[in-house]
Scaffold this active site. Sequence first.
Site, PDB file in Angstrom:
ATOM      1  N   ARG A  49       0.838  -1.213   0.000  1.00 16.76           N
ATOM      2  CA  ARG A  49       0.000   0.000   0.000  1.00 16.76           C
ATOM      3  C   ARG A  49       0.870   1.259   0.000  1.00 16.76           C
ATOM      4  NH1 ARG A  49      -4.477   0.633   4.644  1.00 16.76           N
ATOM      5  NH2 ARG A  49      -2.684   1.186   5.914  1.00 16.76           N
ATOM      6  N   LYS A 148      -2.443   7.169   1.623  1.00 14.18           N
ATOM      7  CA  LYS A 148      -2.328   7.459   3.064  1.00 14.18           C
ATOM      8  C   LYS A 148      -1.259   8.531   3.219  1.00 14.18           C
ATOM      9  CE  LYS A 148      -2.210   4.861   7.415  1.00 14.18           C
ATOM     10  NZ  LYS A 148      -3.265   5.610   8.089  1.00 14.18           N
ATOM     11  N   GLU A 181     -15.951   6.742   5.396  1.00 17.32           N
ATOM     12  CA  GLU A 181     -15.193   6.090   6.464  1.00 17.32           C
ATOM     13  C   GLU A 181     -15.201   7.043   7.651  1.00 17.32           C
ATOM     14  OE1 GLU A 181     -10.988   5.697   5.596  1.00 17.32           O
ATOM     15  OE2 GLU A 181     -10.886   7.660   4.643  1.00 17.32           O
TER      16      GLU A 181
HETATM   17  N1  PMP Z   1      -9.154   5.226   7.324  1.00 15.98           N
HETATM   18  C1  PMP Z   1      -8.250   6.132   7.695  1.00 15.98           C
HETATM   19  C2  PMP Z   1      -8.468   7.557   7.320  1.00 15.98           C
HETATM   20  C3  PMP Z   1      -7.113   5.746   8.424  1.00 15.98           C
HETATM   21  O1  PMP Z   1      -6.201   6.644   8.783  1.00 15.98           O
HETATM   22  C4  PMP Z   1      -6.945   4.378   8.763  1.00 15.98           C
HETATM   23  C5  PMP Z   1      -5.726   3.927   9.506  1.00 15.98           C
HETATM   24  N2  PMP Z   1      -5.674   4.408  10.817  1.00 15.98           N
HETATM   25  C6  PMP Z   1      -7.942   3.474   8.395  1.00 15.98           C
HETATM   26  C7  PMP Z   1      -9.030   3.926   7.641  1.00 15.98           C
HETATM   27  C8  PMP Z   1      -7.825   2.009   8.721  1.00 15.98           C
HETATM   28  O2  PMP Z   1      -6.839   1.397   7.913  1.00 15.98           O
HETATM   29  P1  PMP Z   1      -5.975   0.171   8.424  1.00 15.98           P
HETATM   30  O3  PMP Z   1      -6.920  -0.908   8.772  1.00 15.98           O
HETATM   31  O4  PMP Z   1      -5.088  -0.169   7.274  1.00 15.98           O
HETATM   32  O5  PMP Z   1      -5.214   0.664   9.610  1.00 15.98           O
END
Ligand code: PMP
Length: 281
Positions: A49, A148, A181
């Site tokens: 990622r 990210k 989200e």
């Molecule tokens: N959405 C956002 C905006 C995030 O920053 C994160 C990670 N903290 C997630 C979703 C969850 O992703 P992951 O399961 O890969 O940590």
Amino acid sequence: MIYIDGRIVPKEEAFVSVYDHGLLYGDGIFEGIRIYSGTVFRLKEHIDRLYEGARVVMLQIPLSPEEMEKAVLDTVAASGKENGYIRLVVTRGKGDLGISPATCPKPSVIIIVDDIQLYPKEYYEKGIRVITAAIRRNTVDSLDPRVKSLNYLNNILAKMQAQQAGCLEAVMLDRHGYVTECTGDNIFIVKQGCLITPPVTRGALDGITRRTVIELAETGGIPVREGDIALFDLYTADECFLTGTGAEMIPVTEIDGRTVGDGRPGPVTFRLREMFRKEIA
Ligand code: PMP
């Protein structure tokens, strides 16, 4: 211990320049990763990622994915931590004061191994209250939330609104009003036994925990699909929970003042959480 540009040093000795474009402009990308019982959880997926994000923002990471994996494992070994959190950051590096990345010859790689502050334990049992944020999630045609990036102001503004309302998280909508989200977590609802999460193309990070939960549901014979979730669907959901590396799986029992289901974490959430616990054990 901290890895910084090829060296592993104590945290007191780990510094970046005030001219780093990661600091000046949020120009960079990162990953948050967990260490469970001495094993780095889904490291390869996190690294994939990271490199995808790097490609999108045209950031030349000075290590190959294999070298990055080794750097992470070496830093974890140097930290001696059996359980913890890894923050992997790649910034554009030092440059001039203008935004142009062309003045930054070498991106910086930082790997921090530390402890993680989860939500208070009681909330995993009773669930959390959330609100929907007034600010909309960045759109996929501006800065796609699948990257990210170090640019978290969009999320931070929503997080502040949650805190003002006495909540730990906020649901973020896209510009059409569909759920995307939360500020640092993906979101799932359960409706008539079916697990639903918004497609990442609505504007959400392709969360590694989200993927894990989808896989667990498939293994466990729980119907699961990606689908648009409007506020109506959120308010009438039987169950709701959030997923993330830091949060793991946390139930939501109130949304904008509406009680979710009977106000207690539901059976599908409970079952998936048991499966998730086994997955990380
Ligand atoms: N959405 C956002 C905006 C995030 O920053 C994160 C990670 N903290 C997630 C979703 C969850 O992703 P992951 O399961 O890969 O940590």
